[in-house]
Design an enzyme around this catalytic site. Structure first.
Site, PDB file in Angstrom:
ATOM      1  N   HIS A 190      23.294  21.329  34.460  1.00  0.00           N
ATOM      2  CA  HIS A 190      22.840  20.483  35.521  1.00  0.00           C
ATOM      3  C   HIS A 190      23.635  19.304  35.658  1.00  0.00           C
ATOM      4  CE1 HIS A 190      20.296  19.318  38.830  1.00  0.00           C
ATOM      5  NE2 HIS A 190      19.114  19.435  38.327  1.00  0.00           N
ATOM      6  N   CYS A 243      13.680  14.620  33.949  1.00  0.00           N
ATOM      7  CA  CYS A 243      14.561  14.985  35.277  1.00  0.00           C
ATOM      8  C   CYS A 243      13.653  15.339  36.418  1.00  0.00           C
ATOM      9  CB  CYS A 243      15.518  16.164  35.059  1.00  0.00           C
ATOM     10  SG  CYS A 243      14.681  17.754  34.469  1.00  0.00           S
ATOM     11  N   ARG A 265      19.511   9.943  41.870  1.00  0.00           N
ATOM     12  CA  ARG A 265      20.331  11.375  42.185  1.00  0.00           C
ATOM     13  C   ARG A 265      20.812  11.301  43.651  1.00  0.00           C
ATOM     14  NH1 ARG A 265      18.251  16.334  40.299  1.00  0.00           N
ATOM     15  NH2 ARG A 265      20.416  16.836  41.564  1.00  0.00           N
ATOM     16  N   ASP A 306      12.127  17.359  29.156  1.00  0.00           N
ATOM     17  CA  ASP A 306      12.156  18.278  30.499  1.00  0.00           C
ATOM     18  C   ASP A 306      11.118  19.533  30.257  1.00  0.00           C
ATOM     19  OD1 ASP A 306      12.988  19.743  33.033  1.00  0.00           O
ATOM     20  OD2 ASP A 306      14.798  20.596  31.804  1.00  0.00           O
ATOM     21  N   ARG A 341      22.835  26.056  43.925  1.00  0.00           N
ATOM     22  CA  ARG A 341      21.789  26.221  42.680  1.00  0.00           C
ATOM     23  C   ARG A 341      21.624  27.746  42.366  1.00  0.00           C
ATOM     24  NH1 ARG A 341      16.408  22.961  41.581  1.00  0.00           N
ATOM     25  NH2 ARG A 341      17.880  21.467  40.950  1.00  0.00           N
ATOM     26  N   GLN A 388      22.534  16.229  37.556  1.00  0.00           N
ATOM     27  CA  GLN A 388      21.223  15.414  37.092  1.00  0.00           C
ATOM     28  C   GLN A 388      21.902  14.637  36.012  1.00  0.00           C
ATOM     29  OE1 GLN A 388      17.688  15.759  37.641  1.00  0.00           O
ATOM     30  NE2 GLN A 388      17.778  14.148  36.473  1.00  0.00           N
TER      31      GLN A 388
END
Ligand code: CP
Ligand code: NVA
Length: 303
Positions: free
Chosen positions: A130, A262, A290, A222, A103, A133
């Protein structure tokens, strides 16, 4: 399939296969079964930014599959690309572990890791995208809607990394996405063009959140301030006024609309507490998924 860096680079049949493996492993683990396909394998997890879901779900997924994971903070190794070049980190780690997950701020950090690693590299969020996700999101949508094909998503807010990966997933897997953002925060034109080249009219942009939700199946939002944008917080909060997912906006959508985020969510900013806690919200199933998607991804890439 060696790496998992972006949905756009992943063939459609692979994406569908990952969804099928996610379903299979989710049912297997729900009845106490196990698939120890990663025994003796180790995943190195490099994080330049904070994480709850990604970090824990990847670690649990590795353990579930019989392997193990090592969490690495940049300061532990003197920074990614600071104490030594990214290409050296990639080659050294490849001698020790079976996979690298990262990340990072710059997307080029994960692409450079992938270029030099001889083991699979997974994008666990960059400023650009992402993908884990978005695939967990599609998996969640597939559990909620009879067919993901034709499902309509209204993404309300920032045209950011999460929106971009969801746009690529929509184009590849037959969903229709409209992104409603304030002027200056739209999804970039190149992303929209690429998505629509894959599937015509799959992604469009508007500045009108009310119109975006009128006949949607999913409302998605988000944070307005992504990790790394903390200095812009005040300006962004002012610019995004009118783009909150609240009861009034949800009222304009069909009664059975599902609400996704998310997470982490900033209650009272991009979304209200009332909407998060409402029966339409599926964001904790989404967060759970996830784990199920990443088990499938790790099985596919590392076993
Ligand atoms: N959604 C998500 O990636 O959460 P974390 O930042 O907690 O990993
Ligand atoms: N867009 C957010 C997603 C967090 C999971 C960020 O990049 O901070």
């Amino acid at each position: 399939m060696k790496h998992f860096l972006s949905i756009i680079d992943c063939p459609n049949d692979r994406l569908k296969e990952l969804l099928r493996i996610s379903t299979r492993l989710k049912s297997l683990y729900s009845v106490g079964g196990t698939d120890l396909c990663l025994q003796g394998k180790t995943l190195a997890m490099l994080f330049e930014k904070p994480s709850l879901r990604t970090r824990i779900s990847f670690q649990v997924a590795m353990t579930d599959l019989g392997g193990s994971a090592i969490y690495v903070k940049p300061e532990d190794i003197g920074g990614i690309g600071k104490r030594e070049p990214i290409k050296d980190i990639a080659r050294v780690l490849s001698r020790y572990v079976s996979g690298i997950m990262a990340r990072t701020f710059e997307h080029s950090t994960v692409t450079e890791l992938a270029e030099f690693a001889t083991v699979p590299v997974i994008n666990a969020l960059t400023d650009f995208s992402h993908p884990c996700q978005a695939m967990a999101d599609v998996f969640t949508i597939s559990e909620q809607c009879e067919d993901i094909k034709g499902t309509k998503i209204a993404f309300i807010g920032d045209g950011n990394n999460v929106a971009r990966s969801l746009a690529f997933a929509s184009a590849k897997l037959g969903m229709k996405m409209v992104v409603a953002s304030p002027a200056g925060y739209e999804l970039d034109a190149e992303t929209i063009e690429k998505a629509n080249q894959i599937s015509a009219d799959s992604v469009r942009q508007t500045n009108d959140p009310g119109a975006a939700v009128l006949d949607t199946d999913i409302i998605y939002t988000d944070t307005w301030v992504s990790m790394g944008q903390e200095d812009e917080k005040q300006k962004r909060q002012a610019d995004f006024a009118g783009f909150q997912v609240n009861a009034e906006l949800v009222k304009s959508a069909p009664a059975n609309v599902k609400i996704m985020h998310c997470l982490p969510a900033y209650r009272g900013l991009e979304i209200t507490d009332e909407v998060i806690e409402s029966p339409n919200s599926i964001m904790f199933d989404q967060a759970e998924n996830r784990l199920h998607f990443q088990r499938a991804l790790l099985k596919k890439l590392l076993s």
